[in-house]
Scaffold this motif. Structure first.
Motif, PDB file in Angstrom:
ATOM      1  N   HIS A 329       0.702  -0.964   0.047  1.00 12.07           N
ATOM      2  CA  HIS A 329       0.084   0.004   0.055  1.00 12.07           C
ATOM      3  C   HIS A 329       0.965   1.302   0.068  1.00 12.07           C
ATOM      4  CE1 HIS A 329      -2.941   2.926   1.163  1.00 12.07           C
ATOM      5  NE2 HIS A 329      -3.906   2.250   1.166  1.00 12.07           N
ATOM      6  N   PRO A 330       0.703   2.290  -0.816  1.00 15.61           N
ATOM      7  CA  PRO A 330       1.735   3.335  -0.807  1.00 15.61           C
ATOM      8  C   PRO A 330       1.695   4.049   0.318  1.00 15.61           C
ATOM      9  CG  PRO A 330       0.106   3.250  -2.741  1.00 15.61           C
ATOM     10  CD  PRO A 330      -0.417   2.138  -1.937  1.00 15.61           C
ATOM     11  N   ALA A 331       0.674   4.221   1.206  1.00 14.51           N
ATOM     12  CA  ALA A 331       0.630   4.964   2.417  1.00 14.51           C
ATOM     13  C   ALA A 331       0.982   3.916   3.775  1.00 14.51           C
ATOM     14  CB  ALA A 331      -0.591   5.659   2.454  1.00 14.51           C
ATOM     15  N   HIS A 332       1.006   2.883   3.507  1.00 17.02           N
ATOM     16  CA  HIS A 332       1.164   1.826   4.731  1.00 17.02           C
ATOM     17  C   HIS A 332       2.054   0.548   4.528  1.00 17.02           C
ATOM     18  CE1 HIS A 332      -2.351   3.956   6.496  1.00 17.02           C
ATOM     19  NE2 HIS A 332      -2.843   3.734   5.400  1.00 17.02           N
ATOM     20  N   GLU A 333       3.248   0.835   4.995  1.00 15.90           N
ATOM     21  CA  GLU A 333       4.343  -0.289   4.589  1.00 15.90           C
ATOM     22  C   GLU A 333       3.861  -1.684   5.281  1.00 15.90           C
ATOM     23  OE1 GLU A 333       8.382   0.702   5.829  1.00 15.90           O
ATOM     24  OE2 GLU A 333       8.314   2.352   4.292  1.00 15.90           O
ATOM     25  N   SER A 334       2.979  -1.670   6.217  1.00 19.68           N
ATOM     26  CA  SER A 334       2.529  -2.996   6.856  1.00 19.68           C
ATOM     27  C   SER A 334       1.262  -3.603   6.071  1.00 19.68           C
ATOM     28  CB  SER A 334       1.887  -2.651   8.401  1.00 19.68           C
ATOM     29  OG  SER A 334       1.293  -1.753   8.525  1.00 19.68           O
ATOM     30  N   VAL A 335       0.837  -3.052   4.913  1.00 16.84           N
ATOM     31  CA  VAL A 335      -0.255  -3.529   4.101  1.00 16.84           C
ATOM     32  C   VAL A 335       0.063  -3.835   2.724  1.00 16.84           C
ATOM     33  CG1 VAL A 335      -2.754  -2.921   3.617  1.00 16.84           C
ATOM     34  CG2 VAL A 335      -1.866  -2.048   5.699  1.00 16.84           C
ATOM     35  N   THR A 336      -0.389  -4.914   2.129  1.00 11.91           N
ATOM     36  CA  THR A 336      -0.056  -5.369   0.879  1.00 11.91           C
ATOM     37  C   THR A 336      -1.335  -5.485   0.338  1.00 11.91           C
ATOM     38  OG1 THR A 336       2.257  -6.451   1.274  1.00 11.91           O
ATOM     39  CG2 THR A 336       0.776  -7.086  -0.424  1.00 11.91           C
TER      40      THR A 336
END
Length: 378
Positions: A329-336
């Motif tokens: 996710h462009p805004a959340h490194e912990s989310v794919t």
């Protein structure tokens, strides 16, 4: 509050594959699914999906397809389930059509084995087909079909075998970043993990609105017909899968008779759906839809629309450029995220599962996925 390494939301094709790949790597996996382990409310049902390597959507997909084929074979071996069958495949249309020209370009760029058949040779080898004199076909022996329900079941079976905690009828209600990870809330509880994988299918407009992508959710109808004279000429050892493009750019796709003498043969329009949402999906198949398909395919496969057996709607989640979204996710490194598979994604399920596991555990993958970056939409 329970802690996991990775939470996977959505256990259809992509999510189930991700859950399996992650659990096989020793990750503590929680899988959450709104419905049961087998349901017809998304895009992982209907008995069959076309698979092919000479890819008219773009040669960039071919390396992923080659890996997907290997992984489908491995999935079949490991699960003991029938998930992929090669029948050969035909990409039919005028020589300059996207279906033919695009398939030929991919085949030539990647050195894929193929043949080019003119209309006369096409009719001789496959007498169920009635091409126009100016139509040709690319024939690919390694094309065929995958079974979506069996594929999902195989992935869930192996995910569970490797220790994944799979929870059905427990939809996610919200998620939020927490420290270096995420918290996911459902009606049944609250869970934390270092990583979150979102594979929402047609729920992408709701769950991934912050990506700013104009997803289009389309209702598509799959049709099954009992051919005139029976299914013998349509048996899988005699009849390939096909994608057929007309002079106006419209496409149909179809299958041999893969479900026995009474199962008929399946055919559908490709990207000719109507807007819908998961909550408003019309699950009935209407007489005018049947009549339209009978008239259309009867000019190309005269023996196929003998008797209508059944129809089944599904949903396409289409992006503006019809390419996938697979990325951190462009805004959340912990989310794919994995979504927007635009009616041509199921054949990639196995390799997408591998990619999602790479992104969630390493933050990167060796697979070429630059085409699928959500930031391309600005």
């Amino acid at each position: 509050m329970s802690a996991y390494d990775v939470i996977v939301v959505g256990l259809g094709g992509m999510g189930s594959a991700a859950a399996f790949q992650l659990a096989a790597r020793g990750q503590r996996v929680l899988g959450l699914e709104k419905y049961g382990p087998a349901h017809d409310r998304g895009a992982s049902h209907g008995g069959s999906r076309v698979t092919r390597q000479s890819y008219f959507e773009g040669p960039e997909y071919v390396p992923l397809l080659l890996r997907a084929y290997d992984l489908f074979d491995q999935l079949a071996t490991d699960s003991g389930r029938d998930v992929i069958t090669l029948t050969g495949g035909l990409m039919i249309g005028r020589p300059d059509s996207r279906t033919v020209a695009g398939s030929r370009a991919s085949a030539e760029q990647w050195g894929l084995e193929h043949e080019i058949l003119d209309a006369e040779e096409l009719r001789r080898r496959f007498p169920t087909l009635a091409p126009q004199p100016d139509e040709i076909a690319l024939y690919e022996a390694k094309a065929g079909f995958v079974r979506p329900e069996a594929t999902v079941a195989a992935n869930l079976q192996l995910a569970g075998k490797h220790g994944a905690d799979l929870r059905f009828h427990e939809p996610m209600t919200s998620w939020e970043p927490v420290g270096d990870g995420v918290r996911v809330t459902t009606a049944g509880g609250s869970y934390t993990a270092g990583q979150l994988v979102l594979a929402p299918g047609p729920w992408a407009p709701e769950l991934l609105a912050d990506l700013g992508i104009e997803f289009r959710i389309e209702r598509q109808v799959q049709h099954w017909y009992q051919p005139r004279g029976g299914v013998e000429p349509f048996r899988p050892d005699r009849h390939p899968i096909y994608v057929w493009e007309d002079a106006e750019g419209g496409q149909i796709y179809g299958f041999p008779a893969i479900d026995g003498p009474e199962g008929g043969a399946k055919i559908a329009f490709f990207r000719r759906g109507t807007p819908t949402t998961p909550d408003t999906l019309d699950t009935a198949v209407h007489e005018d839809e049947i009549a339209e398909m009978v008239a259309y395919c009867g000019r190309r496969l005269p023996d196929l629309p003998g008797r209508f057996l059944r129809g089944e709607p599904c949903m396409y989640s289409t992006t503006p450029d019809e390419h996938f979204v697979i990325a951190r996710h462009p805004a959340h490194e912990s989310v794919t995220v994995a979504c927007g598979f635009s009616g041509h994604g199921f054949k990639f399920v196995t390799v997408v599962g591998e990619i999602l596991a790479d992104l969630a555990t390493c933050g990167a993958t060796v697979h070429p996925i630059g085409l699928f970056d959500p930031r391309r939409f600005g």
